[in-house]
Design an enzyme around this catalytic site. Structure first.
Site, PDB file in Angstrom:
ATOM      1  N   ASN A 156       0.875  -1.420  -0.172  1.00 61.71           N
ATOM      2  CA  ASN A 156       0.052   0.117   0.022  1.00 61.71           C
ATOM      3  C   ASN A 156       0.881   1.375   0.045  1.00 61.71           C
ATOM      4  O   ASN A 156       0.473   2.247  -0.421  1.00 61.71           O
ATOM      5  CB  ASN A 156      -1.005  -0.030   1.280  1.00 61.71           C
ATOM      6  CG  ASN A 156      -0.624  -0.138   2.477  1.00 61.71           C
ATOM      7  OD1 ASN A 156       0.855  -0.414   2.969  1.00 61.71           O
ATOM      8  ND2 ASN A 156      -1.214   0.186   3.489  1.00 61.71           N
ATOM      9  N   LYS A 179      12.346  -7.611   1.177  1.00 60.73           N
ATOM     10  CA  LYS A 179      11.303  -8.504   0.558  1.00 60.73           C
ATOM     11  C   LYS A 179      10.088  -7.853   0.108  1.00 60.73           C
ATOM     12  O   LYS A 179       9.245  -7.465   1.153  1.00 60.73           O
ATOM     13  CB  LYS A 179      11.185  -9.569   1.371  1.00 60.73           C
ATOM     14  CG  LYS A 179      10.592 -10.860   0.525  1.00 60.73           C
ATOM     15  CD  LYS A 179       9.248 -10.957   0.023  1.00 60.73           C
ATOM     16  CE  LYS A 179       7.768 -10.789   0.646  1.00 60.73           C
ATOM     17  NZ  LYS A 179       6.913 -10.599  -0.732  1.00 60.73           N
ATOM     18  N   GLY A 232       2.277  -4.966   7.606  1.00 59.49           N
ATOM     19  CA  GLY A 232       1.468  -5.549   6.647  1.00 59.49           C
ATOM     20  C   GLY A 232       0.275  -6.139   7.797  1.00 59.49           C
ATOM     21  O   GLY A 232       0.152  -5.385   8.847  1.00 59.49           O
ATOM     22  N   SER A 233      -0.331  -7.176   7.589  1.00 60.92           N
ATOM     23  CA  SER A 233      -1.618  -7.820   8.362  1.00 60.92           C
ATOM     24  C   SER A 233      -1.192  -8.092   9.503  1.00 60.92           C
ATOM     25  O   SER A 233      -0.167  -8.714   9.836  1.00 60.92           O
ATOM     26  CB  SER A 233      -2.171  -8.787   7.457  1.00 60.92           C
ATOM     27  OG  SER A 233      -1.485  -9.818   7.121  1.00 60.92           O
ATOM     28  N   GLN A 235      -2.412 -10.720  10.830  1.00 65.60           N
ATOM     29  CA  GLN A 235      -2.268 -12.302  10.519  1.00 65.60           C
ATOM     30  C   GLN A 235      -0.835 -12.611  10.358  1.00 65.60           C
ATOM     31  O   GLN A 235      -0.189 -13.746  11.136  1.00 65.60           O
ATOM     32  CB  GLN A 235      -3.125 -12.667   9.525  1.00 65.60           C
ATOM     33  CG  GLN A 235      -3.382 -14.091   9.367  1.00 65.60           C
ATOM     34  CD  GLN A 235      -4.020 -14.730   8.010  1.00 65.60           C
ATOM     35  OE1 GLN A 235      -4.224 -13.741   7.264  1.00 65.60           O
ATOM     36  NE2 GLN A 235      -4.072 -15.626   7.775  1.00 65.60           N
ATOM     37  N   VAL A 236      -0.288 -12.146   9.245  1.00 68.26           N
ATOM     38  CA  VAL A 236       1.216 -12.455   8.854  1.00 68.26           C
ATOM     39  C   VAL A 236       2.076 -12.065  10.097  1.00 68.26           C
ATOM     40  O   VAL A 236       3.045 -12.799  10.127  1.00 68.26           O
ATOM     41  CB  VAL A 236       1.438 -11.842   7.536  1.00 68.26           C
ATOM     42  CG1 VAL A 236       3.021 -12.107   7.160  1.00 68.26           C
ATOM     43  CG2 VAL A 236       0.712 -12.310   6.373  1.00 68.26           C
ATOM     44  N   GLY A 237       1.787 -10.796  10.651  1.00 67.35           N
ATOM     45  CA  GLY A 237       2.631 -10.327  11.877  1.00 67.35           C
ATOM     46  C   GLY A 237       2.730 -11.536  12.850  1.00 67.35           C
ATOM     47  O   GLY A 237       3.751 -11.675  13.472  1.00 67.35           O
ATOM     48  N   GLU A 254       4.383  -3.324  12.209  1.00 66.45           N
ATOM     49  CA  GLU A 254       3.261  -2.591  12.291  1.00 66.45           C
ATOM     50  C   GLU A 254       2.234  -3.356  11.389  1.00 66.45           C
ATOM     51  O   GLU A 254       2.185  -3.564  10.307  1.00 66.45           O
ATOM     52  CB  GLU A 254       3.780  -1.331  11.616  1.00 66.45           C
ATOM     53  CG  GLU A 254       5.174  -0.730  12.259  1.00 66.45           C
ATOM     54  CD  GLU A 254       5.228   0.633  11.607  1.00 66.45           C
ATOM     55  OE1 GLU A 254       6.171   1.268  12.207  1.00 66.45           O
ATOM     56  OE2 GLU A 254       5.065   1.032  10.444  1.00 66.45           O
ATOM     57  N   CYS A 288      -3.297   1.825   6.695  1.00 68.18           N
ATOM     58  CA  CYS A 288      -3.472   1.163   7.844  1.00 68.18           C
ATOM     59  C   CYS A 288      -3.880   2.313   8.903  1.00 68.18           C
ATOM     60  O   CYS A 288      -4.776   1.975   9.985  1.00 68.18           O
ATOM     61  CB  CYS A 288      -2.206   0.558   8.516  1.00 68.18           C
ATOM     62  SG  CYS A 288      -0.845   1.967   8.594  1.00 68.18           S
ATOM     63  N   GLU A 389     -10.987  -5.257  10.041  1.00 67.78           N
ATOM     64  CA  GLU A 389     -10.426  -4.360   9.141  1.00 67.78           C
ATOM     65  C   GLU A 389     -10.815  -4.637   7.758  1.00 67.78           C
ATOM     66  O   GLU A 389     -10.898  -5.691   7.307  1.00 67.78           O
ATOM     67  CB  GLU A 389      -8.849  -4.478   9.222  1.00 67.78           C
ATOM     68  CG  GLU A 389      -8.194  -3.286   8.310  1.00 67.78           C
ATOM     69  CD  GLU A 389      -6.333  -3.509   8.263  1.00 67.78           C
ATOM     70  OE1 GLU A 389      -5.930  -4.465   8.102  1.00 67.78           O
ATOM     71  OE2 GLU A 389      -5.693  -2.470   8.597  1.00 67.78           O
TER      72      GLU A 389
HETATM   73  P1  NAP Z   1       0.404  -9.028   4.160  1.00 66.44           P
HETATM   74  O1  NAP Z   1      -0.327  -9.976   3.567  1.00 66.44           O
HETATM   75  O2  NAP Z   1       0.416  -9.290   5.581  1.00 66.44           O
HETATM   76  O3  NAP Z   1       1.903  -8.747   3.465  1.00 66.44           O
HETATM   77  C1  NAP Z   1       2.856  -8.106   3.916  1.00 66.44           C
HETATM   78  C2  NAP Z   1       4.215  -8.529   3.611  1.00 66.44           C
HETATM   79  O4  NAP Z   1       4.402  -9.835   4.144  1.00 66.44           O
HETATM   80  C3  NAP Z   1       3.990  -8.790   1.856  1.00 66.44           C
HETATM   81  O5  NAP Z   1       5.524  -8.468   1.425  1.00 66.44           O
HETATM   82  C4  NAP Z   1       4.126 -10.351   1.885  1.00 66.44           C
HETATM   83  O6  NAP Z   1       4.488 -10.896   0.971  1.00 66.44           O
HETATM   84  C5  NAP Z   1       4.671 -10.988   3.193  1.00 66.44           C
HETATM   85  N1  NAP Z   1       4.384 -12.082   3.729  1.00 66.44           N
HETATM   86  C6  NAP Z   1       3.194 -12.758   3.365  1.00 66.44           C
HETATM   87  N2  NAP Z   1       3.274 -14.140   4.260  1.00 66.44           N
HETATM   88  C7  NAP Z   1       4.483 -13.886   4.762  1.00 66.44           C
HETATM   89  C8  NAP Z   1       5.042 -14.959   5.777  1.00 66.44           C
HETATM   90  N3  NAP Z   1       4.135 -15.876   6.096  1.00 66.44           N
HETATM   91  N4  NAP Z   1       6.338 -14.588   6.177  1.00 66.44           N
HETATM   92  C9  NAP Z   1       6.749 -13.451   5.932  1.00 66.44           C
HETATM   93  N5  NAP Z   1       6.327 -12.595   4.895  1.00 66.44           N
HETATM   94  C10 NAP Z   1       4.972 -13.035   4.510  1.00 66.44           C
HETATM   95  O7  NAP Z   1      -0.247  -7.353   4.090  1.00 66.44           O
HETATM   96  P2  NAP Z   1      -0.697  -6.733   2.900  1.00 66.44           P
HETATM   97  O8  NAP Z   1      -1.630  -7.279   2.326  1.00 66.44           O
HETATM   98  O9  NAP Z   1       0.478  -6.527   1.897  1.00 66.44           O
HETATM   99  O10 NAP Z   1      -0.901  -5.294   3.392  1.00 66.44           O
HETATM  100  C11 NAP Z   1      -2.025  -4.944   4.073  1.00 66.44           C
HETATM  101  C12 NAP Z   1      -2.090  -4.998   5.549  1.00 66.44           C
HETATM  102  O11 NAP Z   1      -0.745  -3.956   5.977  1.00 66.44           O
HETATM  103  C13 NAP Z   1      -3.274  -4.354   6.180  1.00 66.44           C
HETATM  104  O12 NAP Z   1      -3.529  -5.026   7.206  1.00 66.44           O
HETATM  105  C14 NAP Z   1      -2.767  -2.901   6.573  1.00 66.44           C
HETATM  106  O13 NAP Z   1      -3.533  -2.399   7.773  1.00 66.44           O
HETATM  107  C15 NAP Z   1      -1.415  -3.337   7.104  1.00 66.44           C
HETATM  108  N6  NAP Z   1      -0.565  -2.240   6.974  1.00 66.44           N
HETATM  109  C16 NAP Z   1      -0.029  -1.655   8.399  1.00 66.44           C
HETATM  110  C17 NAP Z   1       0.719  -0.627   8.539  1.00 66.44           C
HETATM  111  C18 NAP Z   1       1.113   0.006   9.708  1.00 66.44           C
HETATM  112  O14 NAP Z   1       2.101   0.741   9.763  1.00 66.44           O
HETATM  113  N7  NAP Z   1       0.512  -0.387  10.795  1.00 66.44           N
HETATM  114  C19 NAP Z   1       0.927   0.264   7.197  1.00 66.44           C
HETATM  115  C20 NAP Z   1       0.659  -0.257   6.003  1.00 66.44           C
HETATM  116  C21 NAP Z   1      -0.108  -1.347   5.826  1.00 66.44           C
HETATM  117  P3  NAP Z   1       3.450 -11.278  -0.226  1.00 66.44           P
HETATM  118  O15 NAP Z   1       3.092  -9.718  -1.108  1.00 66.44           O
HETATM  119  O16 NAP Z   1       4.123 -12.189  -1.211  1.00 66.44           O
HETATM  120  O17 NAP Z   1       2.057 -11.703  -0.079  1.00 66.44           O
END
Ligand code: NAP
Ligand code: MG
Length: 488
Positions: A156, A179, A232-233, A235-237, A254, A288, A389
């Site tokens: 994003n 990555k 990121g999400s 769940q992944v976090g 985050e 986010c 969310e």
């Molecule tokens: P995401 O699905 O969690 O992915 C984030 C990153 O993690 C991507 O590079 C993803 O790779 C990677 N990833 C996925 N599975 C993984 C694993 N098992 N181990 C290590 N890395 C892995 O999040 P998104 O869909 O890209 O982004 C949306 C989310 O980010 C929302 O929930 C949003 O609220 C959150 N966000 C939070 C902030 C904050 O500062 N708090 C800022 C921006 C966004 P792939 O792309 O290959 O899946």
């Protein structure tokens, strides 16, 4: 007839542009027009990750000894290049992610401004000296860089988020492996080109492109990685936190949010609506820190709702490259389908879709992932749409009868990233600041954060030292406490 060949992009490891050992690639397309292919990118493997981490680890042995001000001067050079390339980055960002060009360029500009602050942090990596209990002893703490840092970033903010992780790492004396998100690798490629051009020593910055489950997970579990900065999400976090804990690897996570915007005894409801809509729909709501729940006192609700709807109707949804566009497509087919699912859930739960709620169709809309800006009312706090969310241009409205109930609703979520209140009663502003469980609080403004202030969340919105501001150094450095007997 013209034939176009798709441009192939590579990983950047140890100062070289190289293919993945798998030789496999995947295509990235423009979410505003899926017929437009942005490029072909590597699907990297475990051994690509291992090579990048080993090279970053080797580079660290030298980089950690480079004087801090000298490390900063590499970054100042890089910032110059970043500044010169803002439009190029903005265009790539618009095409791979969908946000309007103007927003995309301002993301790059924001990067330039923030990184100036970060570069200055090099010479503010402070420790402490305290009086020793003993004669002739100097007791002090210094900061040492932790080592190789893994930066795992979302789609994003694909320019800003990698910068916010790699640059403070380098400034602190760490080396980095990025990555980027699978959906948005092109801007990261450009950033690597700029690091290369700035003359960063080989191995200090590396990038491995590929799937999160494979590349991300392998990176996080590598014992030479000493810190994982992830955005990121939730769940992944959570899965990253578990994996990192096995090696006691530091984390800065985050995560998601379900950010409330409260309106209570605020005389200018039009202004509140304006600010809420800005905070809710920028980047098609894919932030986010988007306001995603309006929590309003009953007595203001009808009027506020009217202003919000009028305001949202003004948006022009389209291709971000078109100068009229104020909201672009959502990032992917998955994202679009998820939004459509939430609309079904909203209806099943008995909420009312006041505006929007559908995929846009016809003309250019058929070629991309366009979703109508949406406002939903008749929402109660136990509904899924009030708790989960929804990452898109969707705002829900919850009515409450008192300020106390508003605070309770704000806190009734697993998240705690940001929260806003619009009120003329400053005692409520302060009470909100005290009682709402949130990393960031905004009184009488939307959810914009500033580039020198710490940024982060509580509850399921984050863990580890806040990023962006001065707190970053608590993540990228460890403390070393030394006692020096200089005199007997
Ligand atoms: P995401 O699905 O969690 O992915 C984030 C990153 O993690 C991507 O590079 C993803 O790779 C990677 N990833 C996925 N599975 C993984 C694993 N098992 N181990 C290590 N890395 C892995 O999040 P998104 O869909 O890209 O982004 C949306 C989310 O980010 C929302 O929930 C949003 O609220 C959150 N966000 C939070 C902030 C904050 O500062 N708090 C800022 C921006 C966004 P792939 O792309 O290959 O899946
Ligand atoms: Mg994802």
């Amino acid at each position: 007839m013209t034939t176009t060949t798709t441009k192939q992009y590579l990983n950047y490891i140890n100062g070289e542009w190289i293919t993945s050992s798998s030789k496999e690639t995947y295509e990235v397309t423009n979410p505003a027009n899926v017929e437009e292919v942005i490029g072909e990118f590597p699907l990297s493997t475990e051994s690509d990750v291992e090579k990048a981490v080993n090279d970053a680890h080797n580079a660290f042995q030298e980089w950690r000894k480079v004087p801090a001000s000298e490390r900063a001067s590499y970054i100042y050079r890089f910032i110059e290049l970043l500044d010169e390339n803002r439009e190029r980055l903005g265009e790539a960002l618009c095409k791979e992610q969908g946000k309007p060009l103007k927003e995309a360029i301002s993301e790059a500009t924001r990067g330039v401004n923030e990184m100036r602050f970060v570069a200055g942090e090099a010479v503010r990596l402070d420790g402490q000296t305290l009086p020793s209990d003993r004669r002739g002893v100097l007791a002090m703490s210094t900061r040492v860089p932790i080592g190789v840092v893994a930066a795992v970033t979302p789609w994003n903010f694909p320019v800003l988020t990698p910068l916010r992780k790699i640059v403070p790492a380098l400034v602190a004396g760490c080396t980095a492996v990025l990555k980027p998100a699978t959906d948005t690798p092109l801007t990261s490629v450009i950033l690597m080109e700029l690091f290369e051009k700035a003359g960063l020593p080989q191995g200090t910055v590396n990038m491995v492109i590929g799937k999160g489950r494979k590349v991300g997970d392998t990176l996080v579990s590598n014992p030479l990685v000493k810190g994982v900065s992830f955005t990121g999400s939730t769940q992944v976090g959570r899965s990253i936190y578990e994996t990192a804990s096995k090696n006691f690897t530091k984390v800065q996570l985050e995560l998601g949010g379900k950010n409330p915007g409260v309106v209570a005894e605020y005389s200018d409801l039009k202004d509140a609506a304006n600010q809420i809509v800005g905070a809710a729909y920028t980047n098609a709501g894919q932030r986010c820190t988007s306001i995603s729940r309006v929590v309003v006192l009953d007595k203001h609700a009808d009027e506020l709702e009217k202003h919000i709807v009028e305001n949202v109707k003004e948006f022009k949804v389209g291709n971000g490259l078109d100068s009229e566009t104020t909201i672009g497509p959502v990032v992917s087919e998955n994202a679009l389908n998820e939004l459509l699912e939430y609309m079904d859930i909203a209806k099943q739960e008995g909420a009312q879709i006041l505006l929007g709620g559908r995929r846009l169709t016809g003309g250019i809309y058929d070629k991309g992932y366009y979703f109508e800006p949406t406002v939903i009312n008749n929402v109660t706090q136990d509904m899924r749409i009030a708790k989960e969310e929804i990452f898109g241009p969707v705002l829900i409205i919850l009515r409450v009868s008192s300020f106390e109930e508003a605070v309770e609703v704000c806190n009734n979520t697993e998240y705690g990233l940001t929260a806003s209140i619009f009120t003329d009663k400053m005692e409520w502003g302060y009470a909100f600041m005290e009682d709402v469980e949130s990393g960031m609080i905004h009184v009488n403004n939307g959810t914009n954060s500033e580039g020198h202030m710490p940024f982060g969340g509580v509850k399921n919105s984050g863990v580890g030292p806040y990023s962006i501001g001065g707190t970053n150094k608590d993540f990228y450095t460890d403390l070393k406490v030394s006692y020096i007997q200089h005199n007997k």
